[in-house]
Write an enzyme that holds these catalytic residues in place. Structure first.
Site, PDB file in Angstrom:
ATOM      1  N   GLU A   1       0.996  -1.422  -0.175  1.00  0.00           N
ATOM      2  CA  GLU A   1      -0.055   0.185  -0.005  1.00  0.00           C
ATOM      3  C   GLU A   1       0.687   0.879  -0.138  1.00  0.00           C
ATOM      4  O   GLU A   1       0.296   2.536  -1.167  1.00  0.00           O
ATOM      5  CB  GLU A   1      -0.493  -0.142   1.197  1.00  0.00           C
ATOM      6  CG  GLU A   1      -2.197   0.666   0.950  1.00  0.00           C
ATOM      7  CD  GLU A   1      -2.709  -0.179   2.489  1.00  0.00           C
ATOM      8  OE1 GLU A   1      -2.715   0.263   2.932  1.00  0.00           O
ATOM      9  OE2 GLU A   1      -4.167   0.490   1.878  1.00  0.00           O
TER      10      GLU A   1
ATOM     11  N   HIS B   1       7.464 -27.374  -0.894  1.00  0.00           N
ATOM     12  CA  HIS B   1       7.103 -27.972  -1.764  1.00  0.00           C
ATOM     13  C   HIS B   1       6.062 -27.391  -2.656  1.00  0.00           C
ATOM     14  O   HIS B   1       5.465 -28.738  -3.117  1.00  0.00           O
ATOM     15  CB  HIS B   1       6.604 -29.569  -0.734  1.00  0.00           C
ATOM     16  CG  HIS B   1       7.345 -29.901  -0.062  1.00  0.00           C
ATOM     17  ND1 HIS B   1       8.177 -31.059  -0.322  1.00  0.00           N
ATOM     18  CD2 HIS B   1       8.497 -29.004   1.268  1.00  0.00           C
ATOM     19  CE1 HIS B   1       9.147 -30.625   0.957  1.00  0.00           C
ATOM     20  NE2 HIS B   1       9.488 -29.611   1.430  1.00  0.00           N
TER      21      HIS B   1
ATOM     22  N   LYS C   1     -14.201   0.670  -3.745  1.00  0.00           N
ATOM     23  CA  LYS C   1     -15.261   1.687  -2.475  1.00  0.00           C
ATOM     24  C   LYS C   1     -16.041   2.016  -4.346  1.00  0.00           C
ATOM     25  O   LYS C   1     -17.455   1.593  -3.645  1.00  0.00           O
ATOM     26  CB  LYS C   1     -14.421   2.343  -1.871  1.00  0.00           C
ATOM     27  CG  LYS C   1     -13.929   1.560  -1.337  1.00  0.00           C
ATOM     28  CD  LYS C   1     -13.498   2.195   0.028  1.00  0.00           C
ATOM     29  CE  LYS C   1     -12.473   1.786   1.340  1.00  0.00           C
ATOM     30  NZ  LYS C   1     -11.667   2.990   1.909  1.00  0.00           N
TER      31      LYS C   1
HETATM   32  O1  PA5 Z   1      -3.299   1.999   6.045  1.00  0.00           O
HETATM   33  C1  PA5 Z   1      -4.347   1.951   5.693  1.00  0.00           C
HETATM   34  O2  PA5 Z   1      -4.779   3.469   5.990  1.00  0.00           O
HETATM   35  C2  PA5 Z   1      -5.468   1.575   5.547  1.00  0.00           C
HETATM   36  O3  PA5 Z   1      -5.150   0.083   5.216  1.00  0.00           O
HETATM   37  C3  PA5 Z   1      -6.727   1.403   6.274  1.00  0.00           C
HETATM   38  O4  PA5 Z   1      -5.432   1.049   8.038  1.00  0.00           O
HETATM   39  C4  PA5 Z   1      -7.512   0.687   6.204  1.00  0.00           C
HETATM   40  O5  PA5 Z   1      -8.383   0.814   4.904  1.00  0.00           O
HETATM   41  C5  PA5 Z   1      -9.110   0.667   7.372  1.00  0.00           C
HETATM   42  O6  PA5 Z   1      -8.646   2.346   7.366  1.00  0.00           O
HETATM   43  P1  PA5 Z   1      -9.886   2.568   8.619  1.00  0.00           P
HETATM   44  O7  PA5 Z   1      -9.210   2.461   9.851  1.00  0.00           O
HETATM   45  O8  PA5 Z   1     -10.451   3.893   8.479  1.00  0.00           O
HETATM   46  O9  PA5 Z   1     -10.867   1.550   8.869  1.00  0.00           O
END
Ligand code: PA5
Length: 437
Positions: free
Chosen positions: A287, A308, A422
């Site tokens: 990410e 394996h 989303k």
């Molecule tokens: O690293 C990030 O920002 C994302 O992976 C969020 O942690 C994830 O989308 C969850 O978001 P939130 O804590 O707003 O529900």
């Protein structure tokens, strides 16, 4: 006290000395940008000093809340997704016994929800909880993420219908933004106990904040030790001497290999307890780096299991990969291979040897084979799997990831790309704000 070590001897032959020497200056420049807050995403740097800025009052409050939840719960359900759950699950899995989740009498058990939209998962969860005393820790920085919001609605309704709002309220703790978001509003209205996720800490860099610390404390682990390991690594990572700074070395070698078209990094662990740690690592790097059509694809394997299966690909498939091994020096238990008079399995040559000796030989044999197969190898060693060294490992990867992002020229702290699915989903669902898009 021993520290995390990095070994690049099986990666350096894949790049020229001259190329690697350039990183000495380059990485310090990128680090300067990071530390001074002049690089991209500088509004999200709260995690850098967290191991030393987190107050003792907050740590005590987290421990106190964990103790209260532990007293009244057989099960604690942590509701969150992405950075709001991966870190705590990684730590709890790494520190727990491999079969603790099946052992009666080890209470409370910390389990997770809100990471998927599966009807079967949530049905099974509610069914499993129906005769259990349970509590909920709901974590969402934005407070509006669909997966945890749905899971929390289901669980909250279940708790409330069993014992009424007053009793439910004692069993719910929310971790969210200080002022904004639906979860903050609901918590205010219902009077839930809350912890805050600071504005300057993004989800995947939040494991050393209440987001990771409360679930880990609920599972009975020592969060002070975790923070103290992270702090030790924070100090090590300030070392301006390239050879004394494992973070500089890891971020640099990754980037140098990427420029040689090694575009996939495989994190390999030889301890099954670390398999979810690799999931946390994949989220952190995937990410943070995968944007602007750039970035190393983070993958993971569990060895020797996957030797394996995927081992074949790693040995002889497309040569665009490098491997990073997390090696744990000392096991927490002691188990020797027994002698057998019949020796039908021909294993007596190993009798009285610790099982970990065999695992370590598999590790060395694998590294040698994969390097022969032209897969560069980075080895990261920690002395043992405990809170302190996990803290080191976490901070090591967080700082390496941010510097890797800077070397790549991307913002390692945003995640615009995850919004795309989303938008489509909300449009298809007919969510009022998206109906006409
Ligand atoms: O690293 C990030 O920002 C994302 O992976 C969020 O942690 C994830 O989308 C969850 O978001 P939130 O804590 O707003 O529900």
């Amino acid at each position: 006290m021993k520290n995390l070590q990095i070994d690049l001897k099986n990666a350096l032959p894949f790049i020229s000395q001259e190329e690697f020497k350039n990183y000495d200056k380059l990485i310090r420049q990128e680090d300067k940008k990071l530390i001074s807050g002049t690089g991209r995403g500088s509004e999200f740097l709260g995690w850098i000093k967290l191991p030393e800025t987190i107050s003792t009052d907050l740590i005590s409050e987290i421990n106190k809340t964990a103790e209260e939840l532990r007293k009244i719960s057989e099960i604690i359900v942590v509701v969150g997704i992405g950075g709001s759950y991966a870190g705590s699950k990684a730590i709890i899995n790494a520190l727990s016994g491999n079969f603790d989740h099946l052992q009666k009498g080890i209470n409370p058990k910390v389990i997770f929800a809100g990471q998927n939209l599966s009807e079967d998962y949530h049905y099974d969860l509610l069914d499993f909880l129906k005769d259990k005393q349970y509590s909920i820790i709901v974590i969402s920085k934005s407070g509006t993420t669909t997966e945890p919001a749905i899971a929390f609605r289901l669980l909250r309704k279940d708790l409330e219908s069993r014992s009424g709002k007053n009793e439910a309220r004692k069993r719910i703790v929310a971790i969210t933004d200080k002022t904004k978001g639906a979860l903050r509003e609901l918590s205010k209205k219902e009077g839930y106990k809350t912890f805050t996720i600071n504005d300057d800490i993004g989800g995947r860099y939040s494991v050393l904040s209440p987001v990771g610390l409360l679930p880990v404390a609920c599972a009975g682990f020592n969060i002070e030790e975790l923070l103290s390991g992270a702090k030790a690594m924070m100090i090590t990572a300030q070392n301006q001497n390239f050879n004394g700074n494992p973070v500089y070395q890891y971020a640099s070698i990754r980037h140098a290999l990427y420029l040689k078209n090694k575009t996939t990094e495989i994190l390999a662990c030889f301890s099954p307890q670390l398999s979810f740690f690799a999931e946390w690592w994949k989220q952190l790097f995937g990410e943070s780096e995968g944007k602007e059509n750039k970035g190393i694809f983070p993958a993971s394997v569990n060895f020797t299991t996957d030797l394996h299966s995927l081992g074949q690909y790693i040995q002889e498939g497309l040569r665009n990969i490098f491997e990073t091994i997390i090696s744990v020096e000392k096991t927490r238990s002691d188990l020797k291979i027994p002698f057998d008079t019949d020796n039908f399995d021909k294993l007596n040559y190993l009798s009285e040897k610790p099982l970990d000796f065999v695992n370590k030989m598999a590790e060395s044999g694998t590294i040698a084979a994969h390097v022969d197969g032209k897969v560069p190898n980075i080895k990261i060693t920690i002395p043992e799997l405990n809170e302190y060294f996990l803290g080191q490992l976490i901070y090591f990867f967080e700082k390496s990831c941010s510097l890797s992002g800077y070397l790549l020229g991307v913002n390692p702290f945003d995640q615009q790309g995850v919004e795309e699915y989303k938008k489509n989903m909300f449009t298809l669902l007919g969510e009022p704000g998206y109906r006409d898009s």
